[in-house]
Design an enzyme around this catalytic site. Sequence first.
Site, PDB file in Angstrom:
ATOM      1  N   ARG A 294      -3.398 -10.077   4.806  1.00  0.00           N
ATOM      2  CA  ARG A 294      -3.770 -10.181   3.391  1.00  0.00           C
ATOM      3  C   ARG A 294      -2.610  -9.637   2.566  1.00  0.00           C
ATOM      4  O   ARG A 294      -2.235  -8.474   2.703  1.00  0.00           O
ATOM      5  CB  ARG A 294      -5.048  -9.372   3.134  1.00  0.00           C
TER       6      ARG A 294
ATOM      7  N   LYS B 135       0.815  -1.214   0.000  1.00  0.00           N
ATOM      8  CA  LYS B 135       0.000   0.000   0.000  1.00  0.00           C
ATOM      9  C   LYS B 135       0.850   1.267   0.000  1.00  0.00           C
ATOM     10  O   LYS B 135       2.044   1.252   0.249  1.00  0.00           O
ATOM     11  CB  LYS B 135      -0.989  -0.034   1.156  1.00  0.00           C
TER      12      LYS B 135
END
Length: 296
Positions: free
Chosen positions: A244, A204
């Site tokens: 995840r 991210k």
Amino acid sequence: MGVVNITPDSFSDGGQWFEPDAGVRHGLDLLAEGADILDVGGESTRPGAARVPQDEELARVLPVIERLAAQGAVVSVDTTRAAVAERAVAAGARIVNDVSGGLADPQMGRVVAETGAAYVCMHWRGHADVMDSREVYDDVVADVRDELATRLAALESAGVRREQVVLDPGLGFAKSGDLNWPLLAHLDALHGLGRPVLVGASRKRFLGRLLAGADGAPAAPAERDHATAAVSALSAAAGAWAVRVHAARATADAVRVAAAWEAARAETASGTTTDDTTDDTTDAAKRPTPGEASRP
């Protein structure tokens, strides 16, 4: 939880697994690398992404879910639509991973209650095209905790059993940069709600900024996997139910390190601490391993 993006425009892989055959192969590769759950999604949630029509989302994910489930994989569907969740569970998915926490579709609670699927409820304030404009918090940890508590109560009101729910702080969603770090550092605040916690930090933006080069340019998504593995290890040690990730092998190794570390700490504590402390650390050491955590 390994990510299987059946999209042409994902920020992390740019459509590399868009075709069903490629998506299935990638899912099986992630399992071989140590993933325990495969999270199949047909709609990109990258910042600024436009929505995909429901029929297109179904056409993308259902063939992949069916084939992976048929081979024994524990499959999660990454969707904000109740109709997609319902069809995906019928096709073999056992978990619904909803980045909107039920806010995008008022029928989601009903579907989760009726199917009995495990449900990941993420902190969310709006779709990808508007989420960055909603990055306004008084105290990001307290605000995220309280908003997730509200969603948990709403889900229970819709008939969802509390034990079906996993909570996710929504890293990167209405949190573009440094606000993600306090959430990671205080996962205990979410654990205080009494449900397992999923951490989705993989590749991210805030990791890209952390790893920026001398010119200030963020590291590219594929160059963020080592940092992702570090977050995975720290999250596991802090009690996360699952992480995840896009690249499974490094994280699987990192989680094993964290588990061994925690087990050794608990064993030492059991012989040197009071009964109260021993109970706490022993309980932490007994958290499900990823292989045992297909349902919350």
